[in-house]
Design an enzyme around this catalytic site. Sequence first.
Site, PDB file in Angstrom:
ATOM      1  N   GLY A   1       0.821  -1.202   0.000  1.00 21.52           N
ATOM      2  CA  GLY A   1       0.000   0.000   0.000  1.00 21.52           C
ATOM      3  C   GLY A   1       0.851   1.246   0.000  1.00 21.52           C
ATOM      4  N   PRO A   2       0.224   2.393  -0.207  1.00 22.71           N
ATOM      5  CG  PRO A   2      -1.309   3.899  -1.020  1.00 22.71           C
ATOM      6  CD  PRO A   2      -1.206   2.562  -0.395  1.00 22.71           C
ATOM      7  N   PRO A   3       2.478   4.954   1.173  1.00 24.11           N
ATOM      8  CG  PRO A   3       4.312   6.258   0.618  1.00 24.11           C
ATOM      9  CD  PRO A   3       3.079   5.684   0.037  1.00 24.11           C
ATOM     10  N   GLY A   4       2.160   5.642   4.695  1.00 24.29           N
ATOM     11  CA  GLY A   4       1.301   6.269   5.697  1.00 24.29           C
ATOM     12  C   GLY A   4       0.004   5.557   5.998  1.00 24.29           C
ATOM     13  CB  VAL A   5      -1.954   2.839   4.458  1.00 24.39           C
ATOM     14  CG1 VAL A   5      -2.319   3.744   3.309  1.00 24.39           C
ATOM     15  CG2 VAL A   5      -0.905   1.821   4.037  1.00 24.39           C
TER      16      VAL A   5
ATOM     17  CE  LYS B   1       3.444  -0.135   3.323  1.00 19.54           C
ATOM     18  NZ  LYS B   1       3.053   1.274   3.211  1.00 19.54           N
ATOM     19  CB  THR B   2       5.698  -0.007   9.929  1.00 22.21           C
ATOM     20  OG1 THR B   2       6.309   0.063   8.648  1.00 22.21           O
ATOM     21  CG2 THR B   2       6.743  -0.368  10.962  1.00 22.21           C
TER      22      THR B   2
ATOM     23  CB  SER C   1      -9.331   2.901 -15.851  1.00 18.19           C
ATOM     24  OG  SER C   1      -8.582   3.946 -15.266  1.00 18.19           O
TER      25      SER C   1
ATOM     26  CE  LYS D   1      -9.893   3.927 -11.399  1.00 20.63           C
ATOM     27  NZ  LYS D   1      -9.850   3.057 -12.578  1.00 20.63           N
TER      28      LYS D   1
END
Length: 777
Positions: free
Chosen positions: A354-358, A360-361, A677, A720
Amino acid sequence: MGNDKQTEIPLLPLRGVVVYPSMVMHLDVGRDKSVNALEDAMMKDHHIMLATQRDTSLEDPSKDDLYHTGTIAHIKQMVKLPNGTSRILVEGLKRAEVQSFLKDDDYFVVSYEELEEEHGEEVEEQAMMRMLINDFYEFTKISKKLNQETFDTVKDIDEPGRLADMISSHLSLKIQHKQRILEIVYVPERLDFIIQLINNEKEVLSMEKKIGQRVKRSMERTQREYYLREQLKAIQKELGEKDGKTGEVAELKEKIDNAEMPERIEHIALKELDRYEKVPQTSAESSVIRNYIEWLVSLPWTKETEDNLDILRAERILNEDHYGLDKVKERVLEYLSVQKLTNSLKGPILCLVGPPGVGKTSLARSISRAINRNFVRASLGGVRDEAEIRGHRRTYVGAMPGRIIQGMKKAETINPVFLLDEIDKMASDFRGDPSAAMLEVLDPEQNHSYSDHFIEEPYDLSKVMFIATANNLATVPGPLLDRMEVITIAGYTELEKLHISKEHLLPRQLKENGLTKGQLQIRDDAILKLIRMYTREAGVRNLERQFASICRKAAKIIVSDEQKRVVVTENRLEDLLGKPRFRYGQAEADNQIGAATGLAYTQAGGDTLSIEISLFKGTGKLTLTGKLGDVMKESAQAAFSYIRSRADELKIEQDFHEKYDVHIHVPEGATPKDGPSAGITMATALVSALTNRPVRKEVGMTGEITLRGRVLPIGGLKEKALSAHRAGLKTIIIPEENNKDLEDIPESVRKGLKFIKVKHLDEVLEHALLPEKVSQS
């Protein structure tokens, strides 16, 4: 031969000493039984029998623990010492044999029979005496314990039996041999036995001397330093000191014993320890061996924490720490449930993408807390050298194990939660490919015997719960990706961010900035504006920074006594943080011709994408602007070709491609855009421009187009849909094959949007374009 005279006498047991007739000797008496026997003898005729114990360690010997042949002795003197013991001076008189024990409770009293010496031929005895004196003289010359004075005391004795006894008393013999000499009453046999003993001792001493001289010469020649070190070690051992290499070896041996290693590894560690002991401390190899042993003993080989398999507790902890992320939580709870049923399970290998800051760590930390395991993290960002993962060979200077073994040492257990952070940021160069080295680590079929170049022995990683994190799977090699279970964390919706802000971010920043809930209050509308206008991200990292900024400004206001309580509303945000930094796509105010609203997926989540078409007379030239990628340009070409092929059905001039130039533009030209898309959006805008039919203002769309007009599925539907909802759109046109993704969209968003599933572009045009009669009015 003995006589028939039997008498009773107290008996004194001796430890490690044999007293012969004619021998005068000091003895210390301290045991209760011995003292009692001594007092009894002193009250009578000062005579006592001395018998030696078979086992010197026994404190309270029984009659069976004593030799039954001893010496009748006369107590010449007795002195009581301050420590409670008595020192006596005794003189041996006669050999005697115990006939029976009359008393053995307070002390021993025995009946005995005196043993008379038996003589052989006088000439034989004289010859043997002369031989014995010569041998004894030679022995005193090579012995360090005896000297000329000792020889002078015995050389003039002319009684063969007494000579044998006196010489025996000066020799360092085993108790069994001394007792045997006491028991032999036939004088020639006694003399012969002592001659044999002396000759044996002479040979041993002579050999010792030769070996000593040979070793000394060798030491002087090649190993003087080693010899001195050995002497130092012996001195330290005698002094009980633990310093120097001796102490280190003992310390390492203790560590090996306590490390609970497998038998094979312990054998290797002890073998290396033996090498370490032999190698000089100044040698470079010494530190290499010690470093290796230290690593072996510091690694966890069998120690593990017990998993807390309480599913409800684990679910509560995961929900406390993180809002949303249902798929990840579900996977962890499934793992715990299966482990509870089977009692044994290989650690899963999860990859959170996933993108940074979600989060994960931090999610990996929560998982370790939920299942009660130790947590360890290894950052792989920028790792280029394969040895960083697998370790260096011990032959290299400064060699050490790889990141995996280092992490296991920090974890201190064999079943931690091991976070491999930024696994997509590993690179390869001339030093090897670290991602290839990770293949063994992350393969459940192989990692039970993981091999590190430094440790060299197999190490079990099968109980480790590996969690990898990545921002972009495109840079992770296929074979490595195949070994991991990928869980995508796409990012948070606005509603989720609002909840996270109120439950986690704001309370944390209030605490860190010394504020209370009563001193600073941020309204929901202000938080939503903060999310939309001041941050653009999938995660919440920048959002937390904005909260920190608000808290600092509020702290300044409160400390300056301007206000005691700060309330942040939507309107007040600009006063605190300045003008908004971002804008977000919004629905068109009017129905437009040649402009359609598409839906895009970005790293920061979803967004709306306006596509504009301009027609002007020309030669059929197609111009694309807006910093489009190759895939997006191909989508435009495909839409253009499809419309040319269907010109009649769409009521478009057949030769429009020869009469008009077409300019397709996607606003925000500085921002790179790519992806398939936007195909149906471009086709819809192009048809709208060519037919002069407006596009419905409340409709957004996403889908890939083929040359035959089929609509193919796309990714990122959840993001979206959220951007469409935020922009105020009412209807979304999506590919029919994306119907399965609708369940991922939050219910509140699903209720506010109408989803139209399509298979073909004709259906898209039917729903997106207003009827022709409306356009003509």
